[in-house]
Write an enzyme that holds these catalytic residues in place. Structure first.
Site, short mmCIF file in Angstrom:
data_model
loop_
_atom_site.label_atom_id
_atom_site.label_comp_id
_atom_site.label_asym_id
_atom_site.label_seq_id
_atom_site.Cartn_x
_atom_site.Cartn_y
_atom_site.Cartn_z
CD GLU A 115 -7.30 -5.79 1.77
OE1 GLU A 115 -6.18 -6.31 1.64
OE2 GLU A 115 -7.57 -4.65 1.36
CE LYS B 58 0.22 -8.45 3.70
NZ LYS B 58 -0.31 -8.23 2.34
CD GLU C 126 -2.09 -8.85 -2.61
OE1 GLU C 126 -2.67 -9.00 -3.71
OE2 GLU C 126 -1.95 -7.74 -2.07
CB SER D 198 -0.95 0.01 1.20
OG SER D 198 -0.24 -0.28 2.40
CG ASP E 64 2.58 -6.59 1.29
OD1 ASP E 64 2.29 -7.78 1.58
OD2 ASP E 64 1.75 -5.67 1.33
O1 KIV Z 1 -0.41 -3.44 1.74
C1 KIV Z 1 -1.17 -3.38 2.70
O2 KIV Z 1 -1.36 -2.34 3.34
C2 KIV Z 1 -1.87 -4.60 3.09
C3 KIV Z 1 -2.87 -4.48 4.20
C4 KIV Z 1 -4.11 -3.84 3.74
C5 KIV Z 1 -3.14 -5.80 4.83
O3 KIV Z 1 -1.66 -5.62 2.53
#
Ligand code: KIV
Length: 272
Positions: free
Chosen positions: A190, A121, A123, A53, A91
């Protein structure tokens, strides 16, 4: 004000497992820079997610797709330098793991080596399970992410709630079990119905951390800039704002501008 830091001096993936067992809720926020990370780590946050994000919040892109691996590493290393206690999850950006599992492993290793983050993390469920397994073989802890997965926005077409229909809900439950069996240490859910999220949290032994997924899960995550009220245009039902920082900052800057214009700043004491 007292700080609810729990009993844990340093939060690890094992701490999170223990918290789930004890029924202690896990707090998680995103962060992308040194200064805010230092503040939220000191405030007792359990997990800091260097979310992709950052693509929206820090760079102003419309989606999370444009952010690169090197940009994620830049943000993550700034966060890591600030943190004493929280577990840092980074991420994996779009395009860094979907190709094949070897590419995924090399992206994950680059993140761990160059950012100093504690885990990654990514997806998806069955589609990326081979990559998850390969990354885990290198000893890198993996957090899963199901439900609304913003890197697939052009497939979904909207940011609406996911898995309202039985078929998608069943696939989500299967994917959650798959990720647990593969060895993920936690799972983000989410924007899915609260009942389904609770069912997932009760069906697997790893912690489930929700965003727009109700209160029946093991923890909550929000985007820091949203919960601080720095972004005013984004108003989903699940968002609780704890400050209205955009207004406060605007007011402070307006005061500064008028002080400068009126020759009120600096005063005698503010100069050498
Ligand atoms: O990138 C992010 O902020 C996220 C959250 C919304 C869990 O993956």
């Amino acid at each position: 004000m007292s700080v609810a830091k729990g009993d844990y001096k340093k939060v690890t993936t094992h701490t999170l497992a223990e918290m789930k067992q004890k029924g202690e809720k896990i707090s998680m926020l995103t962060a992308y820079d040194y200064t805010l990370s230092k503040i939220i780590d000191g405030a007792g946050i359990d997990v800091i997610l260097v979310g992709d994000s950052a693509s929206n919040v820090m760079a102003g892109h419309e989606t999370t797709l444009p952010i690169t691996l090197n940009e994620m590493i830049y943000h993550a290393s700034s966060v890591v330098r600030a943190v004493d206690r929280a577990l840092v999850v980074v991420d994996m950006p779009f395009g860094s793991y979907q190709g094949n599992s070897l590419e995924a492993l090399s992206s994950a290793i680059k993140i761990m080596k160059e950012s100093g983050g504690h885990s990654i993390k990514l997806e998806g469920g069955s589609e990326i399970i081979e990559s998850v397994e390969r990354i885990l073989t290198a000893g890198i802890p993996v957090m899963g992410h199901l439900g609304l997965t913003p890197q697939s926005i052009y497939k979904f077409g909207t940011y609406n709630v996911r898995a309202k229909e039985e078929e998608e809900a069943a696939k989500l439950l299967e994917d959650a079990k798959l990720l647990e069996d593969a060895g993920c240490f936690a799972l983000v859910l989410e924007k899915v119905p609260a009942k389904l999220a609770q069912k997932v949290a009760e069906s697997i032994n790893i912690p489930v951390i929700g965003i727009g997924a109700g209160n029946g899960v093991d923890g909550q995550v929000l985007v820091l800039h949203d919960m601080l009220g720095m972004i005013q245009e984004f108003n989903p039902r699940f968002l609780r704002r704890y400050l209205n920082l955009a207004e406060d900052i605007k007011g402070a800057v307006q005061n500064y501008v008028s002080d400068v214009k009126a020759k009120n700043f600096p005063n005698e004491k503010e100069q050498y």
